[in-house]
Write an enzyme that holds these catalytic residues in place. Structure first.
Site, PDB file in Angstrom:
ATOM      1  NE  ARG A  44       0.445   4.741  -6.955  1.00 16.20           N
ATOM      2  CZ  ARG A  44       0.202   3.714  -6.149  1.00 16.20           C
ATOM      3  NH1 ARG A  44      -0.934   3.049  -6.282  1.00 16.20           N
ATOM      4  NH2 ARG A  44       1.064   3.363  -5.214  1.00 16.20           N
TER       5      ARG A  44
ATOM      6  CE  LYS B 297       4.559   3.566   0.710  1.00 13.06           C
ATOM      7  NZ  LYS B 297       3.922   4.389  -0.343  1.00 13.06           N
TER       8      LYS B 297
ATOM      9  CD  GLU C 138       1.498   8.002   0.132  1.00 10.09           C
ATOM     10  OE1 GLU C 138       1.881   7.457  -0.928  1.00 10.09           O
ATOM     11  OE2 GLU C 138       1.639   7.467   1.264  1.00 10.09           O
TER      12      GLU C 138
END
Length: 208
Positions: free
Chosen positions: A45, A129, A41
């Protein structure tokens, strides 16, 4: 295209990466995959994130690269266009749910409470998640959700270390955990891919 269930079954740990330097993306992904953690993943950001996803998707076929920190449909679309093979969000919104249903790229939405998990289950998502794992209640909360919601599987992420991971992986509703410890910033900065591969191999061995 793999399903989210198949992706989460690729290894006991999904490395969660924040990539600042594009030049590190490909060798980092190669080291993690070589160590036995192919599902990766890359969080959206940093400015380098979309290009990093694109490079990994193009140059590291042994990896299954996903995009994290997806907050809205625009992020989803950008990540898919970059080559992301799965999408991860820290939470969820009605807009994300609707967009995900129309996309061929699988979605791992985030939930931190039983109510959030039930809303996502009703929308058709059985793999979630659990974020932020440690602050939200950790293994105690996940264990308590297993009985009333046995159809749900969780990938807990947030504050999980190599020491804490085995406790999560011992739960029946946890196929894998998300973690950043397999790619420490100092090792990435030093281009110590051997160390990262070794950390990945140790993490891959957490569940036989």
């Amino acid at each position: 295209m793999k399903t989210i269930s198949e992706i989460l079954a690729l290894g006991p740990v999904v490395p969660v990466l924040t990539i600042d330097d594009l030049e590190t993306a490909v060798p980092l992904a190669r080291a993690l995959a070589a160590g036995g953690l192919p599902a990766i993943e890359v969080t959206l950001r940093t400015a380098a994130s979309p290009a990093a996803i694109k490079a990994i998707a193009a140059e590291v076929p042994e990896a299954v690269v996903g995009a994290g920190t997806i907050l809205n449909p625009k992020h989803y679309e950008e990540a898919v266009n970059a080559g992301a093979l799965f999408i991860v969000s820290p939470g969820c919104t009605p807009e994300l749910i609707e967009y995900a249903k129309k996309s061929d790229v699988p979605f791992l939405p985030g939930a931190a409470t039983a109510s959030e998990a039930m809303v996502l289950l009703r929308a058709g998502f059985t793999h979630l998640k659990f974020f932020p794992a440690e602050p939200a209640g950790g293994t105690k909360l996940l264990s308590s959700l297993a009985a009333p919601l046995p159809m749900l599987k969780f990938c807990p992420t947030g504050g999980i270390s190599v020491e804490k991971a085995p406790d999560y992986l011992a739960l029946p509703n946890v196929p894998c955990v998300g973690g950043s410890w397999v790619a420490p910033a100092d090792a990435v900065k030093a281009r110590d891919w051997g160390k990262i591969e070794a950390l990945a191999r140790a993490a891959a061995g957490l569940r036989k």
